[in-house]
Scaffold this motif. Sequence first.
Motif: not given
Length: 147
Positions: A14-27, A30-35
Amino acid sequence: METIVRMSKKEDLPQLKALMLEYIVDFYRSPKPDDQKLDDLIAVLLQREQGLQFVAEKDGVLKGFATLYFTYSTTRADKITVMNDLYVAEDSRGTDMASGLFQACKKYTGDNRYAAMLWETAEDNHRAQRFYEKMGGHKGDFLTYSI
């Protein structure tokens, strides 16, 4: 409490996925990848056959991660690692987390007899470039293209 840098484990999902989404989308904006795709990628990396992830943890909270992929270099005729990601949450930048993650990747590469560790960063990410130079890295002679 000090920062702990270690290989990721299933309980980190859960925490790693949230960090990866922050990296991908916010930083990287890039578009949010499929869960399911992101879950599948993390699952592959947890197997540690095609790659792996290190995480930086402080007080039980993941604050950063680095991803290493395993491949080969024709010109070296040997196996190499590619550090595809090194990310530290904004509130933890300027700490020892980035260097801890980088050193874990570098150590893994050496300990497992890979010929080299390669990575890239955005041309306009000057902060990362200064960091990589401080870590002993140098710019290569190749340009990166994508399609």
